[in-house]
Scaffold this active site. Sequence first.
Site, PDB file in Angstrom:
ATOM      1  N   PRO A  11       0.860  -1.185   0.000  1.00 20.83           N
ATOM      2  CA  PRO A  11       0.000   0.000   0.000  1.00 20.83           C
ATOM      3  C   PRO A  11       0.898   1.237   0.000  1.00 20.83           C
ATOM      4  CG  PRO A  11      -0.571  -1.506   1.804  1.00 20.83           C
ATOM      5  CD  PRO A  11       0.740  -1.964   1.220  1.00 20.83           C
ATOM      6  N   GLU A  12       0.735   2.091  -0.983  1.00 19.58           N
ATOM      7  CA  GLU A  12       1.546   3.304  -1.033  1.00 19.58           C
ATOM      8  C   GLU A  12       0.719   4.476  -0.515  1.00 19.58           C
ATOM      9  OE1 GLU A  12       3.758   3.910  -4.577  1.00 19.58           O
ATOM     10  OE2 GLU A  12       4.421   1.838  -4.699  1.00 19.58           O
TER      11      GLU A  12
END
Length: 281
Positions: free
Chosen positions: A12-13
């Site tokens: 997850p960025e």
Amino acid sequence: MRPCGAAVERLPELPEVETTRRGIERALVGRRVQELHIYDARLRWPIAHDLPRQLAGQRILAVGRRAKYLLLQFERGTLIMHLGMSGSLRVLPARTPAGKHDQFDLVLEDGALLRLNDPRRFGSIHYTSEAPEQHKLLRHLAPEPFADDFNADYLWRITRGRRAAIKQVLMNGRLVTGVGNIYASEALFRARVNPRRAASRLTRAECAKLVRAIRAVLTLAIRAGGTTLRDYVGTDGNPGYFRRRLYVYERAGRACRVCGAPVRRITQGQRSTYLCSQCQH
Ligand SMILES: [Zn+2]
């Protein structure tokens, strides 16, 4: 089962975390915690055993974010959460049966619950009654793309004397936080800067362009519901749709959307970089 991609490409960025923040904010703010129910305390660091006692009865005042940390601000402290490599948060009706890899439920008085699912357990959760920005996890974080202190001057300053490739500098968490692999490739394309250029060779104007491109690409990703990732699911359970709007990322061999030349894939620091040699100099 949802399909899985290469693990390193599905973190997850920042946009995914911001999308999660927005998704849970409405359900949480103003609500009081009834209990924290822990199914599995094993995360990157074990969940503190007294956390349920600390949180019970407290009202949630705000849901913030610093880099990829979510900050749940309570009346007497702040919960600092990281989704690690595979964590996701969902708001669900109370008494939804827990499944595999569910770590905990934050049960709210109004009958909803916030559930963390983290198959790889690299996520983390810490509670502090001090100012969260002074917490050891947050204290040394570099500026992030949407902060005022991340600007052309800053990028210019940190790139002077640096012979590393500009892509590597953008990915260096000690210099900039929150520009992950996908967004680094996309921003460099938009700024027309070749990812292999020595950082020190960027001009002042290119630094300004790159700052704008980084913010633009992250803003678009957030607006599109966060994610490009294969098996990331937003808080409402729908995959994001930003992937369709990517210019170069994972488009190796396909025509550049601007000039038609084939997009290339190279490896930098063991990560894939995508670029168009015609458009990026
Ligand atoms: Zn091109």
